[in-house]
Design an enzyme around this catalytic site. Structure first.
Site, PDB file in Angstrom:
ATOM      1  N   HIS A  33      12.948   1.294 -46.708  1.00 35.55           N
ATOM      2  CA  HIS A  33      11.856   0.301 -46.701  1.00 35.55           C
ATOM      3  C   HIS A  33      11.604  -0.237 -45.291  1.00 35.55           C
ATOM      4  O   HIS A  33      11.309  -1.413 -45.104  1.00 35.55           O
ATOM      5  CB  HIS A  33      12.167  -0.857 -47.663  1.00 35.55           C
ATOM      6  CG  HIS A  33      12.535  -0.386 -49.043  1.00 35.55           C
ATOM      7  ND1 HIS A  33      11.621   0.134 -49.935  1.00 35.55           N
ATOM      8  CD2 HIS A  33      13.742  -0.344 -49.678  1.00 35.55           C
ATOM      9  CE1 HIS A  33      12.230   0.466 -51.054  1.00 35.55           C
ATOM     10  NE2 HIS A  33      13.523   0.188 -50.932  1.00 35.55           N
ATOM     11  N   SER A  68      -2.987   7.746 -21.246  1.00 35.69           N
ATOM     12  CA  SER A  68      -4.286   7.258 -21.683  1.00 35.69           C
ATOM     13  C   SER A  68      -5.279   7.428 -20.545  1.00 35.69           C
ATOM     14  O   SER A  68      -4.928   7.260 -19.374  1.00 35.69           O
ATOM     15  CB  SER A  68      -4.189   5.777 -22.077  1.00 35.69           C
ATOM     16  OG  SER A  68      -5.481   5.204 -22.182  1.00 35.69           O
TER      17      SER A  68
END
Length: 507
Positions: free
Chosen positions: A159, A280
């Site tokens: 989880h 980027s």
């Protein structure tokens, strides 16, 4: 430019070829299709000659014309119209070139239906081989890296929360175990590639005395399909290969997501080399593990392909059908090719990725991953598990809120019996002690690794044997074609038993 400032090297050559560079235009699809058609034709004509259905002189002439077309890359067919399809244009060329007594015998005992599905079976071999090969390489890398990092402590997550202490090698071994089952499922789906549909005709076989087992052998198949309806109506091998790729794709996606998360600054558990990340165009600080996102996208292609193919095939009669044999099959090759790329990219990622042991150990400790083992220690002291679970849960809350420095200190403060000086319940000690239930303990790890290694070796051996069998069949076909040519020359050298026919032919 390879140096972006943030990144000091360019993308790896494999990543550039797959994802970043313009790919050369592929060979014209109709020529690749004709490669398979003419390959089948060579075997079919050889069989017709061997069965004396066609005389060797005719067969040799036809084989020579087909071979010439192949060697010229079908140059004479490039401008030929195909109003009734590729095969009819090709056959018409042979008839015009050789006459109908030679070119017109090619379809004896055969239909475009059994020819088409046989060509599909041949076409599926290549993506099946490549996917099996890449999967084997992924398995090899995971086994190697698992053994290398078998003692690198890290938290296992459930989880998205740190759960129990394991090792990075144990995690990689879990992936290797799952992918090995995927490899076996792919191999089982690939068993359908052993069946040769040639001889089934349009769907009812043929009255011509052909030998389907001979053509199957010349084409590298294990045996002919035993029922003509099954041979023509089915494309289940393609569906089974896609289905295996769908299940494989699920694990590929999940393995990529873990690495994508763990390599982020928020986790910082794994480092990925510059050759597998990108920068980027605007944000100079970025270091994007974009290749793993390609794995996620490409691994979904098989699911889309299977859905489209099955949807096209449903609601069709169990016989020859354009929806089944043509429309449904258009989705198969692109989906398998995308899965191949996904496997290769993930293999490169896990081969290049390196754990950050300090960060992993810190997170295993800060995440209180030894809490379960602490409760289990209390159980061994006679405390019922649910009570021990509650006591350790209270201790964990005290640590999280800053009221205690450790689980042991919190339990002592609460007046509960703890490990104290008598046991080491640190995360490092806990993973070593977790030797039951397939846990990460050294003996358990080595047992799993030792059993899994020969299974992956069997995968490599099986694939090598299959590939060798296909190659050997190609050699046998070449030899059989040469034998027909030789027999035709011997026949041509025999004296004519009817000399009067020769006299009238010359005068």
């Amino acid at each position: 430019m390879t140096d972006s400032g943030r990144l000091r090297s360019a993308a790896s050559p494999e990543i550039r070829r797959m994802l970043l560079e313009r790919r050369d235009p592929p060979r014209l699809a109709w020529k690749t299709e004709l490669d398979r058609i003419t390959h089948v034709d060579l075997a079919h004509v050889v069989m017709l000659a061997e069965r004396r259905i066609v005389d060797v002189l005719t067969a040799s002439t036809l084989l020579a014309a087909i071979t010439e077309l192949r060697e010229s890359d079908y140059q004479s067919l490039e401008t030929r119209p195909a109003p009734r399809g590729l095969y009819m244009a090709y056959e018409s060329h042979l008839i015009e070139t050789l006459g109908d007594e030679t070119g017109g015998v090619l379809q004896t005992g055969r239909s475009r239906n059994d020819l088409g599905v046989t060509c599909l079976q041949l076409a599926l071999r290549e993506p099946y081989r490549r996917l099996s090969e890449e999967l084997g390489e992924l398995g090899r890398v995971l086994l190697e890296r698992a053994h290398e990092h078998r003692e690198v402590l890290m938290p296992a997550y459930t989880h998205f929360q740190a759960a129990v202490p394991v090792t990075y090698g144990h995690y990689l071994l879990g992936l290797a175990q799952t992918f090995e089952r995927d490899a076996r499922a792919l191999a089982q789906a690939g068993e359908g590639l052993e069946l040769c549909p040639l001889g089934a005709g349009s769907i009812g076989g043929t009255t011509v005395d052909i030998d389907p087992r001979r053509t199957a052998g010349l084409l590298g198949f294990g045996e002919p399909v035993r029922n003509s309806v099954d041979a023509i109506a089915n494309r289940d091998t393609a569906l089974r290969l896609l289905a295996a790729a769908v299940v494989l794709g699920v694990t590929l996606d999940r393995g990529a997501l873990d690495l994508l998360m763990w390599s982020s600054a928020e986790f910082g558990l794994v480092s990925i080399p510059d050759g597998l990340v990108g920068s980027s165009s605007m944000m100079p600080q970025k270091r994007n593990a974009f290749v793993l996102e390609h794995v996620q996208g490409k691994s979904a292609a098989a699911l889309g392909g299977l859905t489209a193919a099955v949807s096209a095939m449903r609601g069709t009669p169990f016989t020859n059908s354009i929806a089944v044999g043509t429309e449904a099959m258009t989705h198969v090759m692109p989906a398998l090719d995308a899965t191949i790329d996904a496997v290769k990219i993930l293999r490169l990622a896990y081969d290049g990725a390196r754990p950050v042991p300090g960060a992993m150990a810190d997170r295993a400790t800060a995440g209180l991953t030894h809490a379960t083992a602490t409760a289990e220690w209390l159980v061994r002291q006679g405390v019922p598990f649910r009570r021990a679970h509650h006591q350790v849960g209270e201790a964990a809350l005290a640590v999280v809120e800053g009221r205690a420095g450790s689980l042991g200190a919190a339990l002592d403060a609460q007046g509960h019996t703890t490990a104290g000086e008598s046991a080491d319940l640190s995360p490092q000690a806990v993973w070593r002690a977790a030797k039951y239930g397939g846990g990460p303990g050294p003996a358990s790890f080595l047992r799993c690794h030792g059993q899994l290694t020969p299974r992956w070796a069997d995968h490599h051996t099986r694939l090598a044997e299959e590939t060798a069998r296909w190659h050997d069949a190609d050699e046998r076909l070449r030899d059989a074609v040469a034998l027909v040519h030789g027999q035709s020359q011997d026949t041509a050298r025999l004296p004519d038993p009817n000399p009067r026919r020769n006299f009238h032919a010359q005068h």
